[in-house]
Design an enzyme around this catalytic site. Structure first.
Site, PDB file in Angstrom:
ATOM      1  N   LYS A  37       4.894   7.631   3.337  1.00 33.40           N
ATOM      2  CA  LYS A  37       3.447   7.353   3.335  1.00 33.40           C
ATOM      3  C   LYS A  37       3.210   5.853   3.184  1.00 33.40           C
ATOM      4  O   LYS A  37       4.139   5.101   2.824  1.00 33.40           O
ATOM      5  CB  LYS A  37       2.812   8.116   2.169  1.00 33.40           C
ATOM      6  CG  LYS A  37       3.360   7.690   0.816  1.00 33.40           C
ATOM      7  CD  LYS A  37       2.940   8.635  -0.301  1.00 33.40           C
ATOM      8  CE  LYS A  37       3.539   8.168  -1.627  1.00 33.40           C
ATOM      9  NZ  LYS A  37       3.326   9.117  -2.703  1.00 33.40           N
ATOM     10  N   ARG A 134      -4.276  15.572 -11.586  1.00 34.14           N
ATOM     11  CA  ARG A 134      -4.833  15.153 -10.308  1.00 34.14           C
ATOM     12  C   ARG A 134      -4.910  16.446  -9.507  1.00 34.14           C
ATOM     13  O   ARG A 134      -5.276  17.471 -10.059  1.00 34.14           O
ATOM     14  CB  ARG A 134      -3.906  14.096  -9.687  1.00 34.14           C
ATOM     15  CG  ARG A 134      -4.514  13.264  -8.598  1.00 34.14           C
ATOM     16  CD  ARG A 134      -3.584  12.146  -8.125  1.00 34.14           C
ATOM     17  NE  ARG A 134      -2.294  12.630  -7.624  1.00 34.14           N
ATOM     18  CZ  ARG A 134      -1.330  11.845  -7.162  1.00 34.14           C
ATOM     19  NH1 ARG A 134      -1.487  10.540  -7.136  1.00 34.14           N
ATOM     20  NH2 ARG A 134      -0.201  12.349  -6.726  1.00 34.14           N
ATOM     21  N   TYR A 259      -9.299 -24.588  -1.585  1.00 28.16           N
ATOM     22  CA  TYR A 259     -10.624 -24.190  -2.064  1.00 28.16           C
ATOM     23  C   TYR A 259     -10.736 -24.326  -3.574  1.00 28.16           C
ATOM     24  O   TYR A 259      -9.807 -23.966  -4.309  1.00 28.16           O
ATOM     25  CB  TYR A 259     -10.886 -22.722  -1.723  1.00 28.16           C
ATOM     26  CG  TYR A 259     -11.046 -22.442  -0.252  1.00 28.16           C
ATOM     27  CD1 TYR A 259     -12.052 -23.053   0.499  1.00 28.16           C
ATOM     28  CD2 TYR A 259     -10.204 -21.540   0.384  1.00 28.16           C
ATOM     29  CE1 TYR A 259     -12.200 -22.770   1.845  1.00 28.16           C
ATOM     30  CE2 TYR A 259     -10.343 -21.240   1.730  1.00 28.16           C
ATOM     31  CZ  TYR A 259     -11.353 -21.866   2.458  1.00 28.16           C
ATOM     32  OH  TYR A 259     -11.492 -21.572   3.776  1.00 28.16           O
ATOM     33  N   MET A 307      -6.890 -17.153   3.086  1.00 31.28           N
ATOM     34  CA  MET A 307      -6.692 -15.928   3.852  1.00 31.28           C
ATOM     35  C   MET A 307      -5.430 -16.008   4.721  1.00 31.28           C
ATOM     36  O   MET A 307      -4.682 -15.035   4.827  1.00 31.28           O
ATOM     37  CB  MET A 307      -7.921 -15.635   4.724  1.00 31.28           C
ATOM     38  CG  MET A 307      -7.833 -14.273   5.404  1.00 31.28           C
ATOM     39  SD  MET A 307      -9.187 -13.919   6.518  1.00 31.28           S
ATOM     40  CE  MET A 307     -10.524 -13.650   5.398  1.00 31.28           C
TER      41      MET A 307
HETATM   42  C1  LIG Z   1       4.579   9.271  -3.337  1.00 34.08           C
HETATM   43  C2  LIG Z   1       5.020  10.538  -3.901  1.00 34.08           C
HETATM   44  C3  LIG Z   1       6.362  10.718  -4.273  1.00 34.08           C
HETATM   45  C4  LIG Z   1       7.371   9.601  -4.258  1.00 34.08           C
HETATM   46  O1  LIG Z   1       7.211   8.882  -5.462  1.00 34.08           O
HETATM   47  P1  LIG Z   1       8.085   7.613  -5.834  1.00 34.08           P
HETATM   48  O2  LIG Z   1       7.567   7.219  -7.173  1.00 34.08           O
HETATM   49  O3  LIG Z   1       7.831   6.574  -4.802  1.00 34.08           O
HETATM   50  O4  LIG Z   1       9.518   8.063  -5.876  1.00 34.08           O
HETATM   51  C5  LIG Z   1       6.739  11.978  -4.713  1.00 34.08           C
HETATM   52  N1  LIG Z   1       5.844  12.987  -4.785  1.00 34.08           N
HETATM   53  C6  LIG Z   1       4.543  12.839  -4.455  1.00 34.08           C
HETATM   54  C7  LIG Z   1       3.604  13.999  -4.564  1.00 34.08           C
HETATM   55  C8  LIG Z   1       4.080  11.605  -4.016  1.00 34.08           C
HETATM   56  O5  LIG Z   1       2.787  11.460  -3.693  1.00 34.08           O
END
Ligand SMILES: *Cc1c(COP(=O)(O)O)cnc(C)c1O
Length: 363
Positions: A37, A134, A259, A307
């Site tokens: 991700k 969560r 700046y 920037m």
């Molecule tokens: C991002 C994520 C992981 C990976 O976590 P790390 O701390 O990067 O190892 C595992 N499980 C879920 C649900 C995540 O969102």
């Protein structure tokens, strides 16, 4: 594309070695799921996923779009969809064979409708909230949702998971994490006693894999450690953010830089201008604070980070024009973790902040 002086160099052999460390920890009989991700934590979603798909059992994304991009680039391994999606995205989830990790039962009928429509079966993982607070079903909600899934002929209950809140927080988090593992184990045992056998049972994130063997179940999910940022021997940062000194000039004693005129030259000082700024992902709050590395010497960021440009003081650096500059990388005192500490965040945010316009070079 790719001729900019500013670039992120990504070392794929280190990436593979890091993944291997996690597989060794988990043991070859367990599955591994790599989080890609957030543009593979800034490293480039598609190239990293193509390298990883031969080494892992599953890839994990946050958004449907990330999953669709992976499929369209030719990725065929299972793709776990970790985060929340809308009802409108369900036809894409089903037709691209993404595996949702569900935290509510609002969409079960829609999943079933579309899986029937596309004449396929949709694998689903259930997320359980054992303390993260969560997304996730509370423990007492799990059995009812399993019953509902079992009534949908085109849905396949393939996995069940939970997520740790403090596994990376050392001894402070230990009691809490052990409690999460305990609650999840109890749930799994109770399901087993009711002949509910789910093949993918997963709890451990990267920190869990490194520190809590009782959290392994049948699969581990990890991210940041594969990119080199867990405190564990052998893991190495994969990405180096680099640029080159593009202009040199001498600022006269008492004159200021950038700046807000926040830095004034204490003496006549040679300055290097770098073609990188906060729009590339180098945080503005590193103004007058950050350090960069040229050959083996540290130099200070002076004045505000802009920037698209920033300045460093390079007194006495001969032939500075065109010299390679390391913003951070695989260096004990200059990496995404030290940058994070300096700017009040975590390595995850430093890495995912690297902008799309920074070319990634895979070496
Ligand atoms: C991002 C994520 C992981 C990976 O976590 P790390 O701390 O990067 O190892 C595992 N499980 C879920 C649900 C995540 O969102």
């Amino acid at each position: 594309m790719g001729l900019r002086a500013t670039r992120a160099e990504i070392n794929l052999s280190l990436f593979k070695q890091n993944i291997q460390i996690f597989q060794n920890k988990l043991g070859s009989e367990r599955k591994i799921c790599l989080a890609v991700k957030g543009n593979a934590y800034g490293h480039g979603l598609i190239p990293m996923s193509h390298v990883a798909q031969n080494l892992v059992d599953m890839l994990a994304v946050a958004t449907v779009d990330e999953g669709v991009q992976l499929r369209e680039s030719g990725i065929i391994c299972p793709i776990l969809l970790l985060s929340i999606h809308t009802r409108e995205e369900i036809p894409s989830i089903v037709s691209y064979h993404l595996t949702p990790l569900i935290s509510h039962d609002y969409f079960l009928e829609d999943y079933q409708y579309w899986a029937y429509h596309f004449q396929c079966s949709l694998a689903i993982h259930i997320k359980v909230d054992t303390g993260m607070g969560r997304a996730g079903f509370f423990i007492e909600e799990v059995l009812p949702v399993i019953k509902k899934i079992q009534q949908c002929p085109n849905l396949l209950l393939e996995g069940i998971a939970t997520h740790f809140a403090v596994a990376g927080d050392g001894l402070d988090g230990q009691t809490f994490t052990e409690q999460q593992i305990h609650l999840f184990s109890q749930l799994i045992n109770s399901l087993k006693s009711q002949q509910i056998n789910i093949p993918y049972i997963h709890a451990a994130n990267g920190a869990g894999i490194l520190h809590y063997p009782s959290s392994y179940f049948t699969m581990g999910r990890f991210g940041i450690g594969a990119y080199g940022y867990e405190d564990y021997s052998g893991l190495k940062p994969v990405l180096a953010l680099k640029t080159k000194i593009s202009i040199i000039k001498t600022i006269k004693k008492g004159n200021s830089v950038s700046y807000g005129c926040t830095w004034k030259a204490p003496n006549d000082t040679q300055i290097g201008i770098l073609p990188i700024g906060y729009a590339d992902g180098y945080f503005r709050n590193l103004s007058n604070k950050g350090k960069v590395l040229i050959n083996d010497t540290f130099y200070s960021v002076v004045g505000r980070v802009c920037m698209d440009q920033m300045m460093i003081a390079i007194p006495k650096l001969p032939n500075a024009l065109g010299k390679d500059v390391l913003l951070y990388g695989d260096h004990p005192n200059l990496n995404a973790h030290t940058i994070a500490e300096l700017s009040g965040t975590i390595s995850y945010e430093v890495l995912t902040a690297i902008a799309a316009r920074v070319p990634r070079k895979y070496i």
